[in-house]
Design a protein around this motif. Structure first.
Motif, short mmCIF file in Angstrom:
data_model
loop_
_atom_site.label_atom_id
_atom_site.label_comp_id
_atom_site.label_asym_id
_atom_site.label_seq_id
_atom_site.Cartn_x
_atom_site.Cartn_y
_atom_site.Cartn_z
N CYS A 104 0.85 -1.19 0.00
CA CYS A 104 0.00 0.00 0.00
C CYS A 104 0.89 1.24 0.00
O CYS A 104 1.75 1.39 0.86
CB CYS A 104 -0.89 -0.01 1.24
SG CYS A 104 -1.91 1.45 1.41
N CYS A 107 0.32 3.41 3.39
CA CYS A 107 0.76 3.02 4.74
C CYS A 107 1.79 1.90 4.72
O CYS A 107 2.31 1.54 5.77
CB CYS A 107 -0.44 2.63 5.59
SG CYS A 107 -1.11 1.01 5.20
N GLY A 109 1.14 -1.19 4.11
CA GLY A 109 0.50 -2.46 4.47
C GLY A 109 0.48 -3.44 3.29
O GLY A 109 0.69 -3.05 2.15
N CYS A 137 -5.82 -2.84 0.83
CA CYS A 137 -4.79 -2.84 1.87
C CYS A 137 -5.35 -3.47 3.13
O CYS A 137 -6.41 -3.08 3.61
CB CYS A 137 -4.33 -1.41 2.16
SG CYS A 137 -3.20 -1.33 3.55
N CYS A 140 -5.00 -0.39 6.03
CA CYS A 140 -5.80 0.84 6.04
C CYS A 140 -7.07 0.71 5.20
O CYS A 140 -7.90 1.62 5.21
CB CYS A 140 -4.97 2.04 5.60
SG CYS A 140 -4.66 2.13 3.81
#
Ligand SMILES: [Zn+2]
Length: 163
Positions: A104, A107, A109, A137, A140
């Motif tokens: 992601c 973030c 992720g 993700c 998030c």
């Protein structure tokens, strides 16, 4: 293609280069960036997490080197050029570039692949109609799909110098 085997290269990106951090995540690197806090905090976190520092700040780069942190001082004015510098310069600082699956960009992720029926009502209808594979993700919840974004990523990956 992302390489397999070994862990992703872990970068710490200077907060001035936040958009570069987002691109590196999408390319499958582990790229942290540090928005709040002092340079000393930044350096100690970079060192303790064993990350490679990316910065365009010469004095920060020398402070990092003095602490034994691997650093790449980037001079490029665009993220594309900076990515190319990373590709060219990694060997000289003893950094092996290892990418994993795209992460992601917001973030860092992990992304999970989803089909059309999983994203119904969650992405714009026009997007749903034109694509078959989607990603979300796990951290998030942001949705991604293979659109123009992916083409840009491919050209960025080329700038890394991968064959
Ligand atoms: Zn995310």
């Amino acid at each position: 293609m992302p390489l397999s085997g070994g862990e992703r290269t872990r970068f710490m990106v200077d907060a001035m280069l936040g958009s570069l951090a987002r691109k590196l995540r999408a390319l499958g690197f582990d790229a942290a960036y540090f928005k709040d806090g002092t340079d000393s905090e930044l350096l100690s976190r970079t060192g303790s997490e064993g990350r490679v520092m990316l910065t365009s700040d010469r004095s920060l780069a020398s402070r990092a080197r003095a602490k034994g942190i691997k650093v790449m001082l980037l001079r490029g004015k665009s993220d594309g050029r900076r990515v190319a510098e990373i590709g060219r310069g990694s060997e000289a600082v003893g950094v092996r570039l290892v990418r994993g699956d795209p992460l992601c960009s917001l973030c860092g992720g992990e992304l999970e692949a989803l089909g059309k029926k999983d994203v119904r009502g969650r992405v714009p209808q026009s997007v749903e109609g034109r694509h078959r594979l989607f990603f979300r993700c796990k951290s998030c919840g942001h949705y991604y799909w293979r659109g123009t974004h992916w083409k840009k990523l491919r050209s960025l990956a080329n700038r890394l110098g991968e064959k």
